[in-house]
Design a protein around this motif. Structure first.
Motif, PDB file in Angstrom:
ATOM      1  N   ARG A  69       0.833  -1.210   0.000  1.00 32.97           N
ATOM      2  CA  ARG A  69       0.000   0.000   0.000  1.00 32.97           C
ATOM      3  C   ARG A  69       0.867   1.260   0.000  1.00 32.97           C
ATOM      4  NH1 ARG A  69      -3.322  -2.889   3.836  1.00 32.97           N
ATOM      5  NH2 ARG A  69      -2.320  -1.739   5.541  1.00 32.97           N
ATOM      6  N   MET A  70       1.913   1.262   0.808  1.00 34.45           N
ATOM      7  CA  MET A  70       2.799   2.415   0.868  1.00 34.45           C
ATOM      8  C   MET A  70       3.466   2.661  -0.477  1.00 34.45           C
ATOM      9  SD  MET A  70       6.278   3.268   1.063  1.00 34.45           S
ATOM     10  CE  MET A  70       7.006   1.711   1.551  1.00 34.45           C
ATOM     11  N   CYS A  71       3.928   1.602  -1.124  1.00 35.46           N
ATOM     12  CA  CYS A  71       4.604   1.744  -2.417  1.00 35.46           C
ATOM     13  C   CYS A  71       3.684   2.376  -3.452  1.00 35.46           C
ATOM     14  CB  CYS A  71       5.092   0.381  -2.909  1.00 35.46           C
ATOM     15  SG  CYS A  71       6.562  -0.244  -2.062  1.00 35.46           S
ATOM     16  N   VAL A  72       2.446   1.917  -3.511  1.00 28.19           N
ATOM     17  CA  VAL A  72       1.508   2.424  -4.516  1.00 28.19           C
ATOM     18  C   VAL A  72       1.039   3.830  -4.165  1.00 28.19           C
ATOM     19  CG1 VAL A  72      -0.687   2.023  -5.696  1.00 28.19           C
ATOM     20  CG2 VAL A  72       0.756   0.079  -5.082  1.00 28.19           C
ATOM     21  N   GLU A  73       0.617   4.034  -2.929  1.00 31.78           N
ATOM     22  CA  GLU A  73      -0.009   5.294  -2.544  1.00 31.78           C
ATOM     23  C   GLU A  73       0.989   6.425  -2.332  1.00 31.78           C
ATOM     24  OE1 GLU A  73      -3.881   3.358  -0.233  1.00 31.78           O
ATOM     25  OE2 GLU A  73      -2.207   4.180   0.929  1.00 31.78           O
ATOM     26  N   GLU A  74       2.167   6.115  -1.744  1.00 36.19           N
ATOM     27  CA  GLU A  74       3.105   7.171  -1.383  1.00 36.19           C
ATOM     28  C   GLU A  74       4.268   7.325  -2.358  1.00 36.19           C
ATOM     29  OE1 GLU A  74       4.384   6.925   2.704  1.00 36.19           O
ATOM     30  OE2 GLU A  74       2.445   6.114   3.364  1.00 36.19           O
ATOM     31  N   LEU A  75       4.715   6.214  -2.948  1.00 40.73           N
ATOM     32  CA  LEU A  75       5.894   6.265  -3.811  1.00 40.73           C
ATOM     33  C   LEU A  75       5.555   6.169  -5.294  1.00 40.73           C
ATOM     34  CD1 LEU A  75       8.369   4.017  -1.758  1.00 40.73           C
ATOM     35  CD2 LEU A  75       8.021   6.500  -1.640  1.00 40.73           C
ATOM     36  N   GLY A  76       4.306   5.855  -5.616  1.00 41.95           N
ATOM     37  CA  GLY A  76       3.906   5.779  -7.020  1.00 41.95           C
ATOM     38  C   GLY A  76       4.441   4.575  -7.762  1.00 41.95           C
ATOM     39  N   ARG A 181      19.455  -5.984  -5.940  1.00 42.13           N
ATOM     40  CA  ARG A 181      19.614  -4.536  -5.789  1.00 42.13           C
ATOM     41  C   ARG A 181      20.292  -3.937  -7.002  1.00 42.13           C
ATOM     42  NH1 ARG A 181      21.929  -3.250   0.207  1.00 42.13           N
ATOM     43  NH2 ARG A 181      22.433  -1.318  -0.902  1.00 42.13           N
ATOM     44  N   ALA A 182      21.278  -4.639  -7.556  1.00 37.86           N
ATOM     45  CA  ALA A 182      22.035  -4.122  -8.700  1.00 37.86           C
ATOM     46  C   ALA A 182      21.157  -3.979  -9.946  1.00 37.86           C
ATOM     47  CB  ALA A 182      23.215  -5.038  -8.997  1.00 37.86           C
ATOM     48  N   ALA A 183      20.060  -4.715  -9.997  1.00 38.13           N
ATOM     49  CA  ALA A 183      19.178  -4.668 -11.175  1.00 38.13           C
ATOM     50  C   ALA A 183      18.171  -3.530 -11.109  1.00 38.13           C
ATOM     51  CB  ALA A 183      18.439  -5.991 -11.313  1.00 38.13           C
ATOM     52  N   LEU A 184      18.077  -2.870  -9.950  1.00 39.95           N
ATOM     53  CA  LEU A 184      17.024  -1.869  -9.735  1.00 39.95           C
ATOM     54  C   LEU A 184      17.514  -0.455 -10.031  1.00 39.95           C
ATOM     55  CD1 LEU A 184      15.574  -3.283  -6.397  1.00 39.95           C
ATOM     56  CD2 LEU A 184      14.678  -3.598  -8.713  1.00 39.95           C
ATOM     57  N   CYS A 185      16.611   0.349 -10.558  1.00 37.59           N
ATOM     58  CA  CYS A 185      16.948   1.745 -10.839  1.00 37.59           C
ATOM     59  C   CYS A 185      16.675   2.611  -9.608  1.00 37.59           C
ATOM     60  CB  CYS A 185      16.136   2.242 -12.032  1.00 37.59           C
ATOM     61  SG  CYS A 185      14.367   2.459 -11.696  1.00 37.59           S
ATOM     62  N   GLU A 186      17.116   3.846  -9.685  1.00 41.81           N
ATOM     63  CA  GLU A 186      16.887   4.799  -8.604  1.00 41.81           C
ATOM     64  C   GLU A 186      15.384   4.976  -8.359  1.00 41.81           C
ATOM     65  OE1 GLU A 186      17.954   9.466  -7.497  1.00 41.81           O
ATOM     66  OE2 GLU A 186      18.816   8.488  -9.274  1.00 41.81           O
ATOM     67  N   GLY A 187      15.007   5.031  -7.100  1.00 45.69           N
ATOM     68  CA  GLY A 187      13.599   5.154  -6.742  1.00 45.69           C
ATOM     69  C   GLY A 187      12.915   3.832  -6.517  1.00 45.69           C
ATOM     70  N   SER A 188      13.619   2.729  -6.780  1.00 43.99           N
ATOM     71  CA  SER A 188      13.063   1.401  -6.507  1.00 43.99           C
ATOM     72  C   SER A 188      13.138   1.092  -5.021  1.00 43.99           C
ATOM     73  CB  SER A 188      13.818   0.327  -7.305  1.00 43.99           C
ATOM     74  OG  SER A 188      13.613   0.490  -8.693  1.00 43.99           O
ATOM     75  N   VAL A 189      12.453   0.021  -4.632  1.00 45.60           N
ATOM     76  CA  VAL A 189      12.328  -0.331  -3.222  1.00 45.60           C
ATOM     77  C   VAL A 189      12.706  -1.795  -3.012  1.00 45.60           C
ATOM     78  CG1 VAL A 189      10.588  -0.834  -1.441  1.00 45.60           C
ATOM     79  CG2 VAL A 189      10.638   1.399  -2.535  1.00 45.60           C
ATOM     80  N   GLY A 265      11.752  -6.544  10.047  1.00 47.27           N
ATOM     81  CA  GLY A 265      11.307  -6.050   8.757  1.00 47.27           C
ATOM     82  C   GLY A 265      11.928  -4.700   8.467  1.00 47.27           C
ATOM     83  N   ALA A 266      12.141  -4.425   7.175  1.00 46.81           N
ATOM     84  CA  ALA A 266      12.688  -3.136   6.764  1.00 46.81           C
ATOM     85  C   ALA A 266      12.311  -2.873   5.328  1.00 46.81           C
ATOM     86  CB  ALA A 266      14.208  -3.114   6.920  1.00 46.81           C
ATOM     87  N   VAL A 267      12.278  -1.590   4.981  1.00 45.48           N
ATOM     88  CA  VAL A 267      12.020  -1.164   3.608  1.00 45.48           C
ATOM     89  C   VAL A 267      13.046  -0.097   3.264  1.00 45.48           C
ATOM     90  CG1 VAL A 267      10.373  -0.129   2.004  1.00 45.48           C
ATOM     91  CG2 VAL A 267       9.547  -1.628   3.837  1.00 45.48           C
ATOM     92  N   GLY A 268      13.777  -0.326   2.177  1.00 48.76           N
ATOM     93  CA  GLY A 268      14.796   0.632   1.765  1.00 48.76           C
ATOM     94  C   GLY A 268      14.592   1.088   0.338  1.00 48.76           C
ATOM     95  N   VAL A 269      14.955   2.332   0.067  1.00 45.23           N
ATOM     96  CA  VAL A 269      14.848   2.911  -1.272  1.00 45.23           C
ATOM     97  C   VAL A 269      16.235   2.960  -1.895  1.00 45.23           C
ATOM     98  CG1 VAL A 269      14.152   4.925  -2.602  1.00 45.23           C
ATOM     99  CG2 VAL A 269      12.849   4.259  -0.564  1.00 45.23           C
ATOM    100  N   ILE A 270      16.331   2.564  -3.167  1.00 46.25           N
ATOM    101  CA  ILE A 270      17.590   2.585  -3.894  1.00 46.25           C
ATOM    102  C   ILE A 270      18.027   4.039  -4.155  1.00 46.25           C
ATOM    103  CG2 ILE A 270      18.785   1.894  -6.007  1.00 46.25           C
ATOM    104  CD1 ILE A 270      17.930  -0.474  -4.269  1.00 46.25           C
TER     105      ILE A 270
END
Length: 270
Positions: A69-76, A181-189, A265-270
């Motif tokens: 929910r956070m990813c969709v609603e807050e981070l787009g 992580r290496a496959a993800l672009c900036e702004g990924s989670v 648990g944790a959530v990090g942004v690239i």
């Protein structure tokens, strides 16, 4: 590297049932799903009498729902890769994400043929969600799979979920995490949970023994171990904490404080 994801081989009867319990179907039962057999329900009920294993499963599923929910609603974010997904049962990623925005794409990944068969049946009418049968430790195979390439554009922000799966990676889990992580672009989670004996060692030992009885090996890890997986990421508040406490404001408290203390648990942004 040893990567033991989900359970070992099993014999399947000709009527589509199973002669032995299956880890994915056990979790389905714990979460209130309908994709399980009598043999799974029997073991599940026996284990529930001994320790709060169902509450442990619900704790990490609740964490997953909050993250999506956070990813969709807050981070787009509109793309999700759910590694070691098991059967995408009640409260799964695509239901949560697509209820907010139907344009969300979801790829589930699991190597267990039982979980994959159930998932394909569930997803057959959903063109924006798919299941990939692969070992999550084979990062290249996961990322290059036709269904992954169809639904996920890694040049756009993507959420990679490692919820409940890292304890099944026996050696060098940090290396596996780093390759995704290496496959993800900036702004990924990157969102993850991890079983730990830091707070409730006796309870977690019981879960490890349950898994061992199903030819599946679990490795609980300390908070210091898990910190290695997220080092260098911009951790969203409240950081690396017990998963039950990650942005749980407004949710009813868990029915088992011990179960809630079994998983980080944790959530990090690239």
């Amino acid at each position: 590297m040893r990567c033991a994801v989900q359970d070992g081989p099993k014999r399947v009867t000709t009527n589509g049932g199973s002669e032995r319990p299956n880890v994915a179907r056990l979790f389905d039962y714990y979460l209130g799903g309908a994709h399980n057999f009598a043999v799974d329900r029997a073991l599940a009920e026996e284990s529930i009498k001994r320790f709060p294993v169902a509450e442990m499963a619900r704790t990490i599923r609740s964490f997953s729902r909050r993250v999506v929910r956070m990813c969709v609603e807050e981070l787009g974010i509109r793309q999700f890769l759910d590694l070691g997904s098991g059967i995408p049962t009640a409260g799964n990623v695509h239901e949560v994400a697509q209820s907010i925005d139907p344009s969300c794409n979801v790829v589930y990944v699991d190597h267990d043929p039982v979980a994959v068969a159930h998932a394909r049946t569930m997803l057959r009418d959903n063109l924006s969600a798919a299941i990939v049968q692969a070992d999550m430790c084979d990062v290249g195979a996961v990322l290059r799979h036709p269904e992954t390439r169809r639904l996920i554009d890694f040049t756009q922000p993507t959420a990679v979920l490692m919820v409940g799966i890292l304890p099944y990676i026996l050696d060098e889990p940090a290396g596996v995490v780093a390759r995704y992580r290496a496959a993800l672009c900036e702004g990924s989670v990157l969102a993850l949970t991890h079983l730990t004996k830091d707070v409730e060692p006796d309870l977690v030992d019981q879960l490890v023994k349950l898994a061992d009885g199903m030819d599946s090996e679990l490795v609980p890890r300390s908070k210091q171990d898990v910190e290695e997986f997220v080092c260098g990421l911009q951790l969203l508040e409240p950081g690396l904490v017990l998963a039950a406490h990650w942005r749980a404001d407004g949710e009813l408290p868990g029915t088992s404080a011990a179960a809630d203390a079994s998983t980080y648990g944790a959530v990090g942004v690239i």
